[in-house]
Design a protein around this motif. Structure first.
Motif, short mmCIF file in Angstrom:
data_model
loop_
_atom_site.label_atom_id
_atom_site.label_comp_id
_atom_site.label_asym_id
_atom_site.label_seq_id
_atom_site.Cartn_x
_atom_site.Cartn_y
_atom_site.Cartn_z
N PHE A 399 0.83 -1.21 0.00
CA PHE A 399 0.00 0.00 0.00
C PHE A 399 0.86 1.25 0.00
O PHE A 399 0.65 2.17 -0.80
CB PHE A 399 -0.93 0.01 1.22
CG PHE A 399 -1.89 1.17 1.22
CD1 PHE A 399 -3.16 1.02 0.66
CD2 PHE A 399 -1.53 2.40 1.73
CE1 PHE A 399 -4.04 2.10 0.63
CE2 PHE A 399 -2.41 3.49 1.71
CZ PHE A 399 -3.67 3.33 1.16
N ARG A 419 -4.75 6.85 6.64
CA ARG A 419 -4.04 6.03 7.64
C ARG A 419 -4.83 5.74 8.90
O ARG A 419 -4.38 5.01 9.77
CB ARG A 419 -2.70 6.70 8.01
CG ARG A 419 -1.69 6.65 6.88
CD ARG A 419 -0.33 7.08 7.39
NE ARG A 419 0.26 6.08 8.24
CZ ARG A 419 1.13 5.15 7.84
NH1 ARG A 419 1.51 5.12 6.60
NH2 ARG A 419 1.61 4.28 8.69
N ARG A 425 -6.23 2.62 4.06
CA ARG A 425 -5.06 1.75 4.19
C ARG A 425 -5.42 0.49 4.96
O ARG A 425 -5.05 -0.62 4.58
CB ARG A 425 -3.94 2.51 4.89
CG ARG A 425 -2.62 1.77 4.96
CD ARG A 425 -1.59 2.71 5.60
NE ARG A 425 -0.26 2.18 5.57
CZ ARG A 425 0.27 1.43 6.55
NH1 ARG A 425 -0.46 1.10 7.58
NH2 ARG A 425 1.52 1.01 6.46
#
Lengths: 532, 437
Positions: A399, A419, A425
């Protein structure tokens, strides 16, 4: 807790870290190499040459920062003529913020595996806490001590998180035993939950003796108001947005945990609390049982604790453990390099469980530096480190590397934040990692994951944008292909690569589409997906 | 571990990579194959069935056994609840009024009223009922029966995965575990396989794919990594899925409007219809979650009619339709949740029932079993099993026997631990013999 907003992967690694510990890393590295080379000589195995610079920088960036290097980082390194440049790079990356983040990335799912069912805990708090502790180079013994013995609501002290999620909604004493044995002792006790294994050294006595230390650990949300109202840390978002989570946390109680699932077998009901080495602690003091256990765990004399971490770090850097499986140390499952294992663990303990020391020592070995060779899991060359194994990028590495190449818009998906533990993610990682336990040298993805990588509509625009930028900058098609290779594979193309790419380009009228196709092929290639 | 690094699919291995991708260049749409697919069912039967299939209708949340298939009209009010009991197509067998449509198919079905299992928690129960094992911790994940059927039963003619989940609710317990990601479930939310279509035109896609193949071939020549081999093989399988004629099985627009209506015109009904089409295509294991959850701790009687109504119509029509097409003999339909619910109601007018795994019911139909029977018995309050307790191991052994999987076959779990398909901890798992002729 200081809540740092974790930056994205693209930030260049700048922070320089401390010097070597009086050369003790080099001493240990040389010892490791001597042990490895002695076995290679015994077995008459051909030793691979050191990897070339481009391979080395890509490998070490992925291993230490979790992403591929930027094109500039690659070219700077290639053009640098300093003979010490590899050692300098190791010094610079170990201890950088990206290094701390990468370690937190590895340890968060180990402590809270994705199959766990905690409704009352987020991964964000734990991740930020680990990132902070790894960033400060807190001794591993202190980190483990906190993880095992902390109390309080998890919004105030995220170190309690481990006890807040198990196969059911909390970590039962037996689940705690399994997990703590695997992560911090490097041994598997779970079979001994139900039966004495005929060959292994662990019996139900060890298992239930250890479980006793966790049976008074309770989960509660009854805290004083000033603790309850504190925001729950979240990654990359305003923290109050996470406040809808209940402020559950962990507390030691005097009564036995009613949540004991499954129930203890009758014949082990009277097993007293005891350590793995058979000692029974004095429990008359009113101390928390978890603290008594943690004190024993992190003591320098406990051989399992240091070895468990050494084997994990070795596994991270070499693609297999000195003991395999990585958490299955026992009398009948010997290390491939027993002296190397003992001495490294001993040095790690003697040097205050300093993780940066351990990483530097292993990274400075010739064994780490070697080129890859053809590899299967049973391959002698891999087991004895005659050459290195090619490993498959973890989903987190994949990723972050794709993010670096394609940009945030392509990787964001439907979420605003990338994040955050419920962001793009995390969703990508959950989907791309079908197993909790991944063998780093096997390609462990399946059809749904490949469909995603081949056909992501959101990648299409990014491919074109990236290609447009490169085309604006570079004049010849050779230069354009060169830039695409640097961007994705972190190396210059050789003549054969150029021929292949240019002939593909010449078959297409739309130049941009041709380059976008090249970029698509590169990010889907085996070479990109592997760490050589 | 059955890793991805070995044994490429035998049929793709025989075709060269280039030839393979040349074939992939023909853009195929589902529409191309409607006529073919409609003929597929009868064709499959005509040329001899290769394997049996299984459709698992999973009742997420745990349905109350008293209010479904083990009613107790004679029990006190606070046990039996307000629902009536209705007769079925088999004299002497009565079920709850929530299943009027399925009542007419009971001659195909066996009601097992004596399930007795140890897990009372949703997650643990779901895992237990899907894998046959109890969650053990220690990082060991057991494969679901769907992944096992995928591995053991899928034939090479089928170029989509052998385990399909038809809606996207809870899929906990459905993991391939130590069989490896190759045997993972493919999720098709409302019949749509995510990312099954290329984001560029078919011609551009195949040109790109050819370049990628050349790149990887070069790379592999220089570095014979097992991971590269596995990656390439997986990509070929994936492209086969993209081009597969079997994707047409997900498209129910070819089915008649009246049949869709019979299935209920609901998400669950549509999924049941797709499940039948997937069996026709040769998929060995298909799973469908009930759209509504059965976790009725409160307001049971306000909520259960709609949850059950959709399921009743869908499963009744599924069994009828399968029988009509001559497919029921080789298709096992399972209706089950993760446990039952407490026999005693827990409150007043907004009353519900809590988790209860000591005694509960599941239903099997088709697959060649002897229908029209009730197996096992609970006491007058439906709270303990009085006759013929059935464990999850017994159930798994039964499913294995019906679809043709060796229950004693062992797989290698990490650390070279051999673990059998069906758990046999204390005693040998016993298939339910009454089901077999």
């Amino acid at each position: 807790l200081v809540i740092s907003l974790s930056a994205f992967a693209q930030e260049p690694v700048t922070a320089a870290s401390g010097k070597l510990r009086n050369g003790r890393e080099i001493e240990l590295a040389q010892f490791v190499d001597r042990q490895i080379d002695a076995q290679l000589t015994d077995r008459n195995l051909p030793i691979a040459l050191p990897a070339d610079d481009a391979t080395f920088i890509r490998r070490i960036y992925l291993d230490l920062t979790g992403r591929i290097p930027l094109p500039d980082e690659v070219t700077d390194f290639l053009e640098n003529s300093d003979v010490e440049k590899r050692t300098e790079l190791i010094q610079r990356l170990v201890g950088s913020p990206a290094f701390a983040r990468h370690l937190a990335d590895i340890w968060t799912p180990l402590i809270l595996p994705k199959r766990t069912a905690g409704f009352s805990v987020t991964r964000d708090g734990l991740f930020l806490w680990l990132e902070q502790e790894f960033g400060r180079n807190t001794p591993w013994s202190d980190i483990a001590y906190e993880l095992i013995s902390s109390s309080g609501p998890h919004n105030v002290n995220p170190a309690v998180s481990m006890f807040m999620a198990g196969d059911s909604t909390t970590l039962s004493p037996n689940e705690a035993t399994d997990l703590i044995a695997r992560l911090f002792l490097g041994v598997q006790l779970q079979c001994a939950q139900c039966h004495d294994h005929p060959f292994a050294q662990w019996t139900q006595q060890e298992y239930w003796g250890m479980a006793r230390f966790f049976e008074r650990t309770d989960i509660t949300n009854r805290w004083p108001e000033e603790l309850r109202s504190r925001a729950i840390p979240t990654v990359g978002r305003k923290s109050e947005q996470g406040a809808w989570y209940s402020p559950y946390g962990v507390l030691d109680t005097n009564r036995k945990n009613p949540r004991h699932k499954p129930p203890m077998p009758d014949r082990v009901l009277d097993v007293p609390a005891r350590f793995l080495n058979g000692e029974q602690p004095d429990l008359r003091s009113s101390q928390s049982l978890r603290r008594i256990f943690a004190d024993w765990l992190v003591a320098t004399e406990n051989p399992w604790f240091a070895k468990a971490m050494v084997n994990r770090v070795w596994w991270q850097l070499f693609g297999r453990g000195l003991v395999m499986p990585v958490d299955d140390s026992r009398a009948d499952n010997r290390a491939t390099h027993p002296q190397l294992f003992d001495r490294t663990a001993q040095e790690f303990a003697v040097n205050g469980f300093d993780l940066q020391f351990l990483f530097k020592a292993l990274l400075l070995t010739k064994a780490y530096e070697r080129a890859t060779g053809p590899t299967g899991n049973d391959d002698e060359n891999h087991i004895h480190y005659a050459h290195r194994a090619a490993r498959v990028m973890s989903s987190e590495q994949l990723f972050d590397s794709l993010l670096q190449i394609l940009g945030e818009d392509a990787m964001r998906g439907r979420s605003k934040e990338i994040r955050w533990s419920k962001g793009a993610r995390a969703a990508f990682v959950t989907f791309m990692t079908p197993d909790d336990d991944v063998d780093p040298i096997a390609f462990q993805r399946g059809v749904p994951q490949l469909l995603y990588l081949l056909n992501q509509r959101a990648y299409e625009n990014a491919l074109l944008e990236r290609v447009q930028e490169v085309v604006r900058r570079e004049r010849t098609s050779r230069d354009i292909v060169d830039q695409l290779y640097l961007l994705v594979l972190g190396r210059h193309p050789d003549e054969k690569d150029l021929t292949l790419m240019l002939s593909y380009g010449s078959q297409h009228e739309g130049k941009l589409e041709a380059y976008a196709g090249m970029l698509w092929a590169l990010i889907n290639s085996s070479e990109f997906n592997l760490i050589r | 571990m059955d890793s991805m690094t070995t044994t490429p699919e035998s049929d793709t291995a025989r075709i060269s990579r280039r030839e393979f991708f040349m074939r992939a260049q023909v853009p195929l749409t589902a529409a191309t194959f409607f006529p073919y697919l409609n003929a597929l069912g009868t064709e499959a039967i005509a040329c001899g069935v290769k394997h049996k299939s299984c459709i698992l209708l999973f009742m997420d949340g745990g349905p109350s056994h008293i209010d479904t298939f083990d009613p107790k009209p004679e029990a006190p009010d606070e046990y039996r609840g307000p629902l009536n009991v209705i007769p079925t197509s088999v004299p002497g067998i009565h079920i709850s009024e929530l299943f009027p449509h399925f009542a007419r198919q009971i001659h195909h079905a066996a009601i097992i009223r004596s399930m007795s299992t140890p897990e009372n928690d949703h997650h643990r129960g779901r895992y237990h009922l899907h894998t046959g094992y109890r969650p053990l911790g220690g990082g060991l994940v057991h494969p679901s029966i769907g992944s096992i059927a995928f591995k053991e039963l899928r034939t090479t003619e089928l170029d989509i995965p052998g385990y399909i989940h038809l809606n996207d609710g809870n899929i906990r317990g459905c993991a391939p575990g130590y069989l490896g990601p190759r045997y993972q479930v493919l999720i098709a939310r409302d019949g749509k396989v995510a990312n099954a279509n290329s984001s560029v035109s078919p011609n551009v896609f195949s040109a790109r794919l050819e370049l990628l193949t050349d790149l990887d071939e070069r790379f592999h020549e220089e570095h014979a990594f097992s991971a590269t081999e596995a990656h390439t093989t997986l990509r070929e399988q994936t492209v086969r899925v993209m081009n597969s004629r079997h994707l047409a099985a997900f498209d129910i627009s070819a089915e008649s409007a009246s049949l869709r209506k019979d299935y209920g015109n609901t998400r669950f009904g549509d999924a049941c219809m797709r499940a039948r089409r997937l069996v026709e295509a040769g998929v060995p294991f298909i799973e469908v979650n009930s759209t509504g959850r059965w976790d009725h701790h409160g307001n049971l009687y306000q909520q259960i009619p709609s949850v059950a109504g959709e399921v009743d119509r869908g499963m009744a029509e599924l069994v009828r339709d399968l029988h009509d097409r001559g497919m029921l003999e080789h298709t096992l339909v399972i209706w089950m949740g993760e446990f039952g619910r407490t026999p005693k109601l827990n409150g007043g007018s907004d009353s519900g029932r809590d988790h209860y795994s000591k005694a509960w019911s599941i239903v099997l139909a088709g697959g060649g079993i002897k229908g029209g029977q009730v197996i096992g018995r609970t006491d007058r309050l439906a709270s303990t099993v009085e006759e013929r307790p059935v464990s999850v191991s017994d159930l798994m052994a039964t499913i294995c026997k019906i679809v043709g999987i060796d229950p004693k076959k062992e797989y290698n779990a990490p650390g070279s631990r051999p673990i059998p398909v069906v758990a046999s901890q204390s005693e040998e798992p016993k298939p339910i013999v009454e089901l077999f002729g």
